[in-house]
Motif scaffolding. Structure first.
Motif, PDB file in Angstrom:
ATOM      1  N   THR A 114       0.867  -1.170   0.000  1.00  0.00           N
ATOM      2  CA  THR A 114       0.000   0.000   0.000  1.00  0.00           C
ATOM      3  C   THR A 114       0.904   1.219   0.000  1.00  0.00           C
ATOM      4  OG1 THR A 114      -1.505  -1.252   1.388  1.00  0.00           O
ATOM      5  CG2 THR A 114      -1.927   1.110   1.169  1.00  0.00           C
ATOM      6  N   LEU A 115       0.832   1.958  -1.089  1.00  0.00           N
ATOM      7  CA  LEU A 115       1.710   3.112  -1.224  1.00  0.00           C
ATOM      8  C   LEU A 115       0.851   4.277  -1.676  1.00  0.00           C
ATOM      9  CD1 LEU A 115       4.556   4.293  -1.275  1.00  0.00           C
ATOM     10  CD2 LEU A 115       4.859   3.346  -3.551  1.00  0.00           C
ATOM     11  N   THR A 116       0.680   5.224  -0.784  1.00  0.00           N
ATOM     12  CA  THR A 116      -0.222   6.313  -1.123  1.00  0.00           C
ATOM     13  C   THR A 116       0.117   7.531  -0.264  1.00  0.00           C
ATOM     14  OG1 THR A 116      -2.554   6.941  -1.206  1.00  0.00           O
ATOM     15  CG2 THR A 116      -1.931   5.455   0.553  1.00  0.00           C
ATOM     16  N   SER A 117      -0.657   8.597  -0.442  1.00  0.00           N
ATOM     17  CA  SER A 117      -0.422   9.760   0.412  1.00  0.00           C
ATOM     18  C   SER A 117      -1.028   9.483   1.776  1.00  0.00           C
ATOM     19  CB  SER A 117      -1.034  11.010  -0.200  1.00  0.00           C
ATOM     20  OG  SER A 117      -2.438  10.905  -0.190  1.00  0.00           O
ATOM     21  N   LEU A 118      -0.466  10.125   2.771  1.00  0.00           N
ATOM     22  CA  LEU A 118      -0.974   9.953   4.128  1.00  0.00           C
ATOM     23  C   LEU A 118      -2.432  10.423   4.200  1.00  0.00           C
ATOM     24  CD1 LEU A 118      -0.127   9.236   7.095  1.00  0.00           C
ATOM     25  CD2 LEU A 118       0.298  11.670   7.399  1.00  0.00           C
ATOM     26  N   SER A 119      -2.736  11.523   3.498  1.00  0.00           N
ATOM     27  CA  SER A 119      -4.099  12.053   3.565  1.00  0.00           C
ATOM     28  C   SER A 119      -5.105  11.049   2.995  1.00  0.00           C
ATOM     29  CB  SER A 119      -4.185  13.400   2.841  1.00  0.00           C
ATOM     30  OG  SER A 119      -3.729  13.261   1.516  1.00  0.00           O
ATOM     31  N   HIS A 120      -4.699  10.393   1.913  1.00  0.00           N
ATOM     32  CA  HIS A 120      -5.574   9.374   1.334  1.00  0.00           C
ATOM     33  C   HIS A 120      -5.731   8.193   2.295  1.00  0.00           C
ATOM     34  CE1 HIS A 120      -7.531   6.959  -1.723  1.00  0.00           C
ATOM     35  NE2 HIS A 120      -6.697   5.969  -1.446  1.00  0.00           N
ATOM     36  N   ALA A 121      -4.632   7.815   2.903  1.00  0.00           N
ATOM     37  CA  ALA A 121      -4.670   6.688   3.842  1.00  0.00           C
ATOM     38  C   ALA A 121      -5.588   7.005   5.021  1.00  0.00           C
ATOM     39  CB  ALA A 121      -3.257   6.376   4.339  1.00  0.00           C
ATOM     40  N   LYS A 122      -5.573   8.255   5.435  1.00  0.00           N
ATOM     41  CA  LYS A 122      -6.467   8.648   6.535  1.00  0.00           C
ATOM     42  C   LYS A 122      -7.926   8.520   6.108  1.00  0.00           C
ATOM     43  CE  LYS A 122      -3.513  11.968   8.994  1.00  0.00           C
ATOM     44  NZ  LYS A 122      -3.276  13.415   9.147  1.00  0.00           N
ATOM     45  N   LYS A 123      -8.222   8.969   4.891  1.00  0.00           N
ATOM     46  CA  LYS A 123      -9.591   8.857   4.378  1.00  0.00           C
ATOM     47  C   LYS A 123     -10.033   7.396   4.350  1.00  0.00           C
ATOM     48  CE  LYS A 123     -10.004  12.966   1.522  1.00  0.00           C
ATOM     49  NZ  LYS A 123      -9.023  13.407   0.518  1.00  0.00           N
ATOM     50  N   GLN A 124      -9.097   6.535   3.927  1.00  0.00           N
ATOM     51  CA  GLN A 124      -9.418   5.115   3.818  1.00  0.00           C
ATOM     52  C   GLN A 124      -9.455   4.431   5.175  1.00  0.00           C
ATOM     53  OE1 GLN A 124     -10.072   3.474   0.834  1.00  0.00           O
ATOM     54  NE2 GLN A 124     -10.066   5.555  -0.004  1.00  0.00           N
ATOM     55  N   ASN A 125      -8.894   5.145   6.146  1.00  0.00           N
ATOM     56  CA  ASN A 125      -8.873   4.621   7.508  1.00  0.00           C
ATOM     57  C   ASN A 125      -8.238   3.227   7.594  1.00  0.00           C
ATOM     58  OD1 ASN A 125      -9.312   5.064  10.154  1.00  0.00           O
ATOM     59  ND2 ASN A 125     -11.511   4.613  10.147  1.00  0.00           N
ATOM     60  N   PHE A 126      -7.114   3.076   6.927  1.00  0.00           N
ATOM     61  CA  PHE A 126      -6.412   1.791   6.906  1.00  0.00           C
ATOM     62  C   PHE A 126      -6.106   1.326   8.338  1.00  0.00           C
ATOM     63  CE2 PHE A 126      -4.674   3.247   2.625  1.00  0.00           C
ATOM     64  CZ  PHE A 126      -5.508   2.414   1.896  1.00  0.00           C
ATOM     65  N   GLU A 127      -6.249   0.029   8.541  1.00  0.00           N
ATOM     66  CA  GLU A 127      -6.016  -0.556   9.870  1.00  0.00           C
ATOM     67  C   GLU A 127      -4.617  -0.232  10.403  1.00  0.00           C
ATOM     68  OE1 GLU A 127      -7.742  -2.095  12.296  1.00  0.00           O
ATOM     69  OE2 GLU A 127      -9.413  -1.394  11.033  1.00  0.00           O
ATOM     70  N   GLY A 128      -3.625  -0.463   9.548  1.00  0.00           N
ATOM     71  CA  GLY A 128      -2.234  -0.252   9.954  1.00  0.00           C
ATOM     72  C   GLY A 128      -1.995   1.189  10.390  1.00  0.00           C
ATOM     73  N   LEU A 129      -2.598   2.085   9.670  1.00  0.00           N
ATOM     74  CA  LEU A 129      -2.433   3.500   9.988  1.00  0.00           C
ATOM     75  C   LEU A 129      -3.106   3.824  11.319  1.00  0.00           C
ATOM     76  CD1 LEU A 129      -1.382   6.265   8.919  1.00  0.00           C
ATOM     77  CD2 LEU A 129      -3.693   6.655   8.055  1.00  0.00           C
ATOM     78  N   LYS A 130      -4.340   3.342  11.435  1.00  0.00           N
ATOM     79  CA  LYS A 130      -5.098   3.617  12.670  1.00  0.00           C
ATOM     80  C   LYS A 130      -4.334   3.118  13.890  1.00  0.00           C
ATOM     81  CE  LYS A 130      -9.142   1.862  12.287  1.00  0.00           C
ATOM     82  NZ  LYS A 130     -10.551   1.445  12.203  1.00  0.00           N
ATOM     83  N   LYS A 131      -3.742   1.932  13.708  1.00  0.00           N
ATOM     84  CA  LYS A 131      -3.043   1.319  14.832  1.00  0.00           C
ATOM     85  C   LYS A 131      -1.774   2.084  15.209  1.00  0.00           C
ATOM     86  CE  LYS A 131      -1.040  -3.004  16.432  1.00  0.00           C
ATOM     87  NZ  LYS A 131      -0.398  -4.242  15.983  1.00  0.00           N
ATOM     88  N   HIS A 132      -1.050   2.514  14.189  1.00  0.00           N
ATOM     89  CA  HIS A 132       0.292   3.020  14.487  1.00  0.00           C
ATOM     90  C   HIS A 132       0.449   4.529  14.411  1.00  0.00           C
ATOM     91  CE1 HIS A 132       1.991  -0.945  14.843  1.00  0.00           C
ATOM     92  NE2 HIS A 132       1.448  -1.296  13.690  1.00  0.00           N
ATOM     93  N   PHE A 133      -0.475   5.207  13.745  1.00  0.00           N
ATOM     94  CA  PHE A 133      -0.287   6.646  13.588  1.00  0.00           C
ATOM     95  C   PHE A 133      -0.246   7.326  14.954  1.00  0.00           C
ATOM     96  CE2 PHE A 133      -1.539  11.025  12.877  1.00  0.00           C
ATOM     97  CZ  PHE A 133      -0.642  11.385  11.901  1.00  0.00           C
ATOM     98  N   ASN A 134       0.801   8.118  15.139  1.00  0.00           N
ATOM     99  CA  ASN A 134       0.944   8.865  16.393  1.00  0.00           C
ATOM    100  C   ASN A 134       1.156   7.964  17.614  1.00  0.00           C
ATOM    101  OD1 ASN A 134       1.246  11.489  16.984  1.00  0.00           O
ATOM    102  ND2 ASN A 134      -0.900  12.047  16.920  1.00  0.00           N
ATOM    103  N   GLN A 135       1.400   6.686  17.365  1.00  0.00           N
ATOM    104  CA  GLN A 135       1.518   5.741  18.473  1.00  0.00           C
ATOM    105  C   GLN A 135       2.702   6.077  19.383  1.00  0.00           C
ATOM    106  OE1 GLN A 135       2.105   1.692  17.154  1.00  0.00           O
ATOM    107  NE2 GLN A 135       1.594   0.809  19.151  1.00  0.00           N
ATOM    108  N   PHE A 136       3.789   6.536  18.761  1.00  0.00           N
ATOM    109  CA  PHE A 136       4.987   6.801  19.557  1.00  0.00           C
ATOM    110  C   PHE A 136       5.437   8.259  19.490  1.00  0.00           C
ATOM    111  CE2 PHE A 136       5.108   2.405  17.989  1.00  0.00           C
ATOM    112  CZ  PHE A 136       4.988   1.744  19.198  1.00  0.00           C
ATOM    113  N   THR A 137       4.588   9.098  18.957  1.00  0.00           N
ATOM    114  CA  THR A 137       4.996  10.500  18.811  1.00  0.00           C
ATOM    115  C   THR A 137       4.170  11.434  19.696  1.00  0.00           C
ATOM    116  OG1 THR A 137       3.509  10.728  16.923  1.00  0.00           O
ATOM    117  CG2 THR A 137       5.814  10.253  16.433  1.00  0.00           C
TER     118      THR A 137
END
Lengths: 433, 250
Positions: A114-137
């Motif tokens: 899966t290779l896309t813009s972060l904004s698109h990934a947010k719209k799609q609400n991808f599982e991997g993104l939801k799980k890890h986004f901002n997880q350690f920041t």
């Protein structure tokens, strides 16, 4: 009295940043991710720009960055051919002033990637993104990180499926343009269990001075996965960058980061690697070449939390003219992390009397059965060696070049992409003609 | 080949060479002997172009050119070679890479084509065999981790690769055991031709059993105080340097 004045002054500067950044409109964003932004905006209320008294920023004054007045960087269409790496067959993605510009990118979709813009990934609400986004920041009490959390625009989202081995490297060209622009790009790279991926990111600049890119990448390397992230920083000596990588390693994973910094009015790299499982390998290597009034600062943290892991760190700097290099490398070995092997080294060459290096290797060990070493050297080119080479018919310049090249190239020998290695070697050679 | 006339040189304001006169012709081997502190190494350093030394008087003509006017690298390109008493270790710079650079810079200076990869590798193979230098050493960083003997053999290997007109061997025998000495001397002898010349600088006569000089000069207090045939070296060995010191009019 003085303290209060300083606080007022820095919070005014912060307000100026907030004023510019709060014109960004995120209202249409997926509520999950919007909530992250709001949390970080609240966090920003508690934070101020670092001063000379802030330990984490002791050797790098951010005045140049925070005293400037910015406008928001916009997406543009520009010729990126200068930034392609010769003989490299790669998927190319282009970020301009914190916006992914699809027209300039050149990639084909690959199964399991899966290779896309972060904004698109947010719209799609991808599982991997939801799980890890901002997880350690989140909640790191670091103002630039919080600014990016709250106001990042866009960047690359990469997810590699389980056991997928990506043959072609991914090349992200992250460009800033314009005078006094501010941009905050953001990437998330997720290598799922057993996957392998190689990434290159070029941080470059086209036209313009005193622009500021505050970038964050989150990198998650799952069990048994291998990731190599190569970072080229070449934004010329008039621009500012703060780059934070937040890396998280799971069991049996292998992570390598190579950072080559060729210039910058102010470059600050915050590399934080959390090794949270056993049998991991971590390689973090860097080369920084300063000239004129460049200021290049690498702060690295490797946090060994579990037993049986190896980390190797080599950072090397060559500082010319009145440039400054900063290295602060911290290795934590937590009580649990028995049988850790951690090796850290920083070597610097000062080419003039006016060049400066502040080097601070640090080990904090709370386990008793570990092998750790660290070292730091700063010196000048050995005149005897130069004469020796001259006495064999090599010009003084050629001798200097031969020695600096050998010193510099040694730091980045872990780059596994041949075309990239050649590209960087060539850039080093061009530098010392 | 080289004509040294009334050469005076200082370091930090102190005069070390006090009027050296020496002529070496093609095909000849000259030995310069002398006690510690007599100026032997200073002479080789001045000829190779070390900056710390200031030439205050005199001239050196090398193959018709004013040697003292040339940068150290140009002296090498013109065909001067100094085998160092203490070869320098250069971490990270490979022996091979450095020699290729040196040969090509010399060739460019002489308006010659750069050496081809094949030709170069052939040379490496042939010349490293000459001094029994392990091919692995040729690929390593310059002198890094070499034993004393390997360093000296590496000097002669470089000399063989660079084919100088005039080679100056500065105390090449120091620190060598008898086998290494034989190998080094054998290498030097094989490189000898009617077109090149060698100056052997040494404290001891021992090396001269292997590299037979045509002339022997004794350096004392910055001057050549005695010259003669190879027998002079033997006489020195027998009588010691005090003999020269006592004879010297100082």
């Amino acid at each position: 009295m003085e303290n209060i004045n300083t606080t007022i002054a820095t919070s005014e500067k912060k307000d100026k940043f907030l004023e510019v950044l709060s014109t960004l409109d995120f209202t249409t964003e997926n509520p999950t991710f919007l909530q992250h932004r709001i949390t970080s905006q609240n966090e920003l209320n508690e934070l101020d720009f670092p001063t000379s008294k802030t330990e984490y920023w002791k050797y790098t004054r951010v005045g140049k960055i925070v005293n400037n007045t910015y406008t928001l960087g916009q997406p543009e269409k520009i010729d990126v051919s200068d930034f392609l790496i010769p003989n490299l067959d790669a998927q190319v993605l282009v970020i301009i002033n914190g916006h992914v510009v699809a027209d300039l990118s050149d990639f084909t979709s690959v199964d399991g990637v899966t290779l896309t813009s972060l904004s698109h990934a947010k719209k799609q609400n991808f599982e991997g993104l939801k799980k890890h986004f901002n997880q350690f920041t989140q909640d790191k009490k670091e103002i630039f990180l919080a600014f990016n959390n709250a106001f990042h625009t866009d960047g690359i989202y990469l997810e590699v499926a389980k056991n997928k081995i990506i043959e072609k490297p991914l090349h992200i060209i992250n460009i800033t343009t314009g005078n006094n622009t501010i941009s905050q790009s953001r990437n998330l790279f997720l290598a799922n269990v057993g996957s392998q991926v190689k990434i290159i990111e070029s941080f470059v600049n086209v036209n313009g001075e005193k622009n500021f890119n505050n970038h964050v990448s989150e990198l998650i390397i799952s069990e048994n996965a291998i990731m190599e992230y190569n970072k080229i920083q070449d934004k010329k000596e008039t621009n500012f960058s703060i780059v934070t990588e937040q890396v998280y390693q799971e069991a049996n994973s292998n992570f390598t980061i190579n950072t080559a910094t060729f210039n910058g009015a102010l470059v600050r790299n915050n590399l934080n690697i959390e090794v949270d499982a056993s049998n991991c390998e971590t390689n973090l290597n860097g080369l920084y070449l300063g000239k004129n009034k460049d200021h290049i600062d690498n702060h690295t943290v490797v946090d060994h939390k579990k037993p049986h892991c190896n980390s190797n760190e080599i950072y090397r700097g060559v500082l010319d003219n009145e440039s400054t290099g900063v290295f602060n490398g911290k290795v934590f070995v937590r009580p649990n992390a028995q049988k850790t092997n951690a090796f850290q080294q920083n070597n610097n060459i000062l080419l003039t009397d006016n060049a400066t290096v502040n080097s601070k290797p640090e080990l904090e060990i709370y386990a008793d059965d570990v092998k750790c070493s660290h070292g730091s050297t700063t010196g000048q080119i050995d005149e005897e060696a130069i004469f020796y080479l001259q006495s064999r018919g090599i010009s003084k310049k050629g001798a200097l070049k031969l020695m600096i090249n050998a010193f510099a190239k040694d730091a980045l020998e872990r780059i596994s992409i041949e075309a990239l290695q050649a590209y960087i070697d060539n850039k080093i050679e061009e530098r010392f003609i | 080949m080289i004509k040294i006339k009334n050469l005076h040189a200082n370091i930090d304001g102190k005069e070390i060479l006090k009027g050296i006169n020496l002529e070496v012709k093609a095909g000849e081997v000259h030995a310069i002997m002398g006690p510690n502190g007599s100026g032997k190494s200073t002479l080789s350093s001045v000829l190779a172009g070390r900056e710390e030394f200031e030439v205050t008087e005199g001239s050196v003509e090398f193959d018709g050119k004013d040697l003292l006017d040339l940068a150290p690298e140009d002296r090498a390109r013109e065909g001067l070679f100094l085998a160092f008493q203490y070869p320098i270790e250069i971490p990270g710079v490979s022996n091979i890479n450095f020699l290729k650079t040196a040969i090509n810079e010399k060739r460019a200076y002489l308006n010659q084509e750069p050496v081809s990869a094949k030709e170069f590798l052939g040379m490496v193979k042939e010349k490293s065999a000459l001094v029994e230098l392990d091919a692995k050493l040729a690929n390593r960083s310059v002198n890094e981790g070499f034993s004393g003997g390997e360093k000296k053999r590496n000097e002669i290997f470089q000399m063989a690769m660079l084919t100088p007109k005039l080679a100056i061997l500065d105390e090449t025998d120091s620190g060598l055991d008898i086998d290494a000495l034989r190998i080094v001397a054998n290498g030097v002898n094989k490189l000898k031709s009617p077109n090149n010349a060698t100056i052997v600088i040494t404290h001891y006569q021992r090396l001269l059993d292997y590299i037979i000089p045509d002339f022997v000069h004794v350096l004392y207090d910055g001057k050549i105080v005695k010259s003669g045939s190879k027998d002079l070296a033997l006489e020195l060995e027998e009588k010691g340097y005090d003999w020269i010191k006592n004879e010297s009019p100082l």
